[in-house]
Design a protein around this motif. Structure first.
Motif, PDB file in Angstrom:
ATOM      1  N   SER A   1      20.414   6.472 -17.236  1.00 20.81           N
ATOM      2  CA  SER A   1      21.441   7.460 -16.883  1.00 20.81           C
ATOM      3  C   SER A   1      21.967   7.264 -15.468  1.00 20.81           C
ATOM      4  N   GLN A   2      21.182   6.606 -14.638  1.00 21.89           N
ATOM      5  CA  GLN A   2      21.597   6.329 -13.266  1.00 21.89           C
ATOM      6  C   GLN A   2      22.370   5.011 -13.137  1.00 21.89           C
ATOM      7  N   GLY A   3      22.596   4.365 -14.258  1.00 22.34           N
ATOM      8  CA  GLY A   3      23.368   3.127 -14.250  1.00 22.34           C
ATOM      9  C   GLY A   3      22.566   1.892 -13.900  1.00 22.34           C
ATOM     10  N   ILE A   4      21.236   1.981 -13.944  1.00 20.66           N
ATOM     11  CA  ILE A   4      20.402   0.815 -13.646  1.00 20.66           C
ATOM     12  C   ILE A   4      20.368  -0.100 -14.872  1.00 20.66           C
ATOM     13  N   ALA A   5      20.540  -1.392 -14.637  1.00 18.95           N
ATOM     14  CA  ALA A   5      20.640  -2.354 -15.729  1.00 18.95           C
ATOM     15  C   ALA A   5      19.262  -2.814 -16.190  1.00 18.95           C
TER      16      ALA A   5
ATOM     17  N   THR B   1       0.818  -1.220   0.000  1.00 18.99           N
ATOM     18  CA  THR B   1       0.000   0.000   0.000  1.00 18.99           C
ATOM     19  C   THR B   1       0.848   1.265   0.000  1.00 18.99           C
ATOM     20  N   GLY B   2       2.145   1.122  -0.179  1.00 22.42           N
ATOM     21  CA  GLY B   2       3.025   2.282  -0.171  1.00 22.42           C
ATOM     22  C   GLY B   2       3.023   3.017  -1.498  1.00 22.42           C
ATOM     23  N   HIS B   3       3.941   3.976  -1.618  1.00 24.24           N
ATOM     24  CA  HIS B   3       4.035   4.796  -2.824  1.00 24.24           C
ATOM     25  C   HIS B   3       4.685   4.017  -3.973  1.00 24.24           C
ATOM     26  N   ILE B   4       4.248   4.358  -5.168  1.00 22.90           N
ATOM     27  CA  ILE B   4       4.873   3.885  -6.402  1.00 22.90           C
ATOM     28  C   ILE B   4       5.589   5.073  -7.027  1.00 22.90           C
ATOM     29  N   LEU B   5       6.832   4.870  -7.407  1.00 30.57           N
ATOM     30  CA  LEU B   5       7.627   5.927  -8.019  1.00 30.57           C
ATOM     31  C   LEU B   5       7.897   5.555  -9.476  1.00 30.57           C
ATOM     32  N   ASP B   6       7.158   6.170 -10.380  1.00 28.52           N
ATOM     33  CA  ASP B   6       7.330   5.899 -11.801  1.00 28.52           C
ATOM     34  C   ASP B   6       8.589   6.607 -12.301  1.00 28.52           C
ATOM     35  N   ALA B   7       9.506   5.835 -12.837  1.00 27.25           N
ATOM     36  CA  ALA B   7      10.794   6.382 -13.260  1.00 27.25           C
ATOM     37  C   ALA B   7      10.926   6.324 -14.777  1.00 27.25           C
ATOM     38  N   PRO B   8      11.224   7.444 -15.426  1.00 30.09           N
ATOM     39  CA  PRO B   8      11.426   7.426 -16.885  1.00 30.09           C
ATOM     40  C   PRO B   8      12.565   6.480 -17.273  1.00 30.09           C
ATOM     41  N   PRO B   9      12.382   5.677 -18.293  1.00 34.48           N
ATOM     42  CA  PRO B   9      13.430   4.730 -18.686  1.00 34.48           C
ATOM     43  C   PRO B   9      14.775   5.395 -18.973  1.00 34.48           C
ATOM     44  N   GLU B  10      14.742   6.548 -19.653  1.00 31.27           N
ATOM     45  CA  GLU B  10      16.001   7.219 -19.973  1.00 31.27           C
ATOM     46  C   GLU B  10      16.725   7.645 -18.699  1.00 31.27           C
ATOM     47  N   TRP B  11      15.964   8.090 -17.716  1.00 32.34           N
ATOM     48  CA  TRP B  11      16.570   8.522 -16.447  1.00 32.34           C
ATOM     49  C   TRP B  11      17.182   7.331 -15.724  1.00 32.34           C
ATOM     50  N   LEU B  12      16.482   6.203 -15.714  1.00 30.62           N
ATOM     51  CA  LEU B  12      17.021   5.003 -15.059  1.00 30.62           C
ATOM     52  C   LEU B  12      18.340   4.584 -15.703  1.00 30.62           C
TER      53      LEU B  12
ATOM     54  N   TRP C   1      16.700  -5.720 -17.460  1.00 27.76           N
ATOM     55  CA  TRP C   1      16.400  -7.149 -17.538  1.00 27.76           C
ATOM     56  C   TRP C   1      16.871  -8.004 -16.368  1.00 27.76           C
ATOM     57  N   SER C   2      18.167  -8.037 -16.079  1.00 30.21           N
ATOM     58  CA  SER C   2      18.656  -8.960 -15.058  1.00 30.21           C
ATOM     59  C   SER C   2      20.013  -8.513 -14.536  1.00 30.21           C
ATOM     60  N   GLY C   3      20.466  -9.200 -13.490  1.00 28.21           N
ATOM     61  CA  GLY C   3      21.758  -8.903 -12.904  1.00 28.21           C
ATOM     62  C   GLY C   3      21.647  -7.941 -11.739  1.00 28.21           C
ATOM     63  N   PRO C   4      22.777  -7.623 -11.112  1.00 33.51           N
ATOM     64  CA  PRO C   4      22.771  -6.712  -9.966  1.00 33.51           C
ATOM     65  C   PRO C   4      22.246  -5.335 -10.353  1.00 33.51           C
ATOM     66  N   ASP C   5      21.471  -4.747  -9.442  1.00 37.11           N
ATOM     67  CA  ASP C   5      20.891  -3.412  -9.646  1.00 37.11           C
ATOM     68  C   ASP C   5      20.246  -3.271 -11.018  1.00 37.11           C
ATOM     69  N   SER C   6      19.374  -4.195 -11.294  1.00 37.54           N
ATOM     70  CA  SER C   6      18.592  -4.185 -12.534  1.00 37.54           C
ATOM     71  C   SER C   6      17.117  -4.017 -12.182  1.00 37.54           C
ATOM     72  N   LEU C   7      16.330  -3.765 -13.209  1.00 34.53           N
ATOM     73  CA  LEU C   7      14.875  -3.771 -13.068  1.00 34.53           C
ATOM     74  C   LEU C   7      14.330  -4.839 -14.015  1.00 34.53           C
ATOM     75  N   PRO C   8      14.023  -6.016 -13.484  1.00 33.60           N
ATOM     76  CA  PRO C   8      13.581  -7.119 -14.330  1.00 33.60           C
ATOM     77  C   PRO C   8      12.338  -6.788 -15.156  1.00 33.60           C
TER      78      PRO C   8
END
Length: 338
Positions: free
Chosen positions: A249-253, A236-247, A255-262
């Protein structure tokens, strides 16, 4: 049937062995055993396939069906050389990663493939698709058309060691802190439950089905998958919608692996989780409701530990940092992610 599973100790191959045993088949598993023991009443031929063709000496007998899950062409070729002539039916679990183009939604099995990995070149995670293409070609040649080439997509379900599909329901269940979500709501997701895939592999072997077929689930919009995962977890907490380009740029991977968004894919992959599964369904593939997979995966995630180290997804400290940046930009919402 007398079934030889080349593997039988991890995820899909273990599920195949379990289901075959439950159906009363005579199951033998050839495996090292480093991932565990084969299930139940399976006969275990303990062997290290990396040592070459001699690994199959104890399996030199007649089989109604052989099921292969290898990703290394060298291992697959040794198995084919040793066993193909003794198998009434051969199943190769391949991958939709063999396709050269992932940009076109709705593509079917006639899409062009990657070039096979050259003989003698080492198989690596980066050449996974080329490796599977090489194994497909070797299988077709060695079996003379007696092979079912199962081009699987992302496989989900209890016991998944990749942590990809389970990341989101587990994250929503972990706590009510803000959840960082890529803003890709209309993008498709497409997975197949490991239990459905195993059942179809065995059914197809029994019926003598051959040829290459996409073994994938139906398409589900990312937003619908997220909403169902969130509801199942009771978040029931907040959802933070993040633009793909911004993610990115922040080094988020992706699909998979460390610090990714599956399930978040890079540009040019619009068809990666949007392929046609119509031929497989016409051949008998049966899919359970995808919401059932979410519920079962969440139960498995709770059992394994919601806070455990993961092979895919954001580390809590990374997500907290991203959340602070997004909240400073006013991107938080308490509404449904759909």
């Amino acid at each position: 049937m007398r079934i030889l599973v080349l593997g039988g100790t991890a995820f899909l191959s273990a599920e195949i062995a379990r289901q075959a045993i439950a159906a009363g088949q005579r199951v033998t598993c050839l495996a090292r055993g480093t991932s565990g023991r084969p299930p139940g009443r399976a006969v275990w031929l303990q062997a290290d396939r990396s040592l070459g063709a001699n690994a199959y000496d104890d399996a030199a007998r007649e089989w109604d069906a052989v099921i292969e899950v290898a990703r290394d062409p060298a291992l697959a070729r040794d198995a084919l050389e040793s066993l193909a002539a003794r198998a009434g039916h051969w199943t190769l679990v391949s991958s939709c990663s063999v396709y050269a183009d992932h940009s076109v939604p709705g593509a079917a099995e006639d899409t062009a493939l990657l070039q096979p990995l050259p003989d003698g070149e080492a198989s690596t995670p980066e050449t996974y698709g080329e490796s599977k293409t090489a194994i497909e070609a070797a299988t077709a040649e060695a079996t003379g058309g007696r092979a079912h080439i199962v081009r699987a997509g992302l496989i989900a379900g209890p016991g998944d060691g990749s942590d990809r599909y389970g990341y989101w329901p587990a994250r929503f269940a972990r706590d009510n802190t803000p959840v960082v979500v890529p803003d890709i709501g209309t993008a498709p997701t497409q997975v197949i439950d490991v239990r459905d895939l195993a059942a179809w592999i065995l059914k197809a072997a029994g019926q003598g089905i051959t040829g290459a077929l996409n073994a994938i689930g139906d398409q589900v919009p990312f937003a619908a998958y997220m909403a169902a995962s969130r509801e199942a977890a009771g978040h029931t907490g907040h959802i933070l919608d993040a633009p793909p380009e911004w993610l990115a740029s922040q080094g988020i991977a992706y699909w998979s692996g460390p610090d990714s968004l599956p399930l978040w894919l890079p540009p040019g992959h619009d068809g990666f989780m949007a392929r046609s599964n119509q031929a497989a369904k016409a051949a008998g593939l049966v899919l359970r409701p995808w919401q059932e997979t979410i519920a079962d995966v969440l139960r498995d995630e709770r059992t394994r530990g919601l806070g455990r180290p993961r092979n895919a997804g954001l580390a809590p400290e990374t997500e907290a940092k991203l959340a602070r940046l997004l909240q400073q930009g006013g991107r938080a919402s308490a509404g449904n992610v759909a």
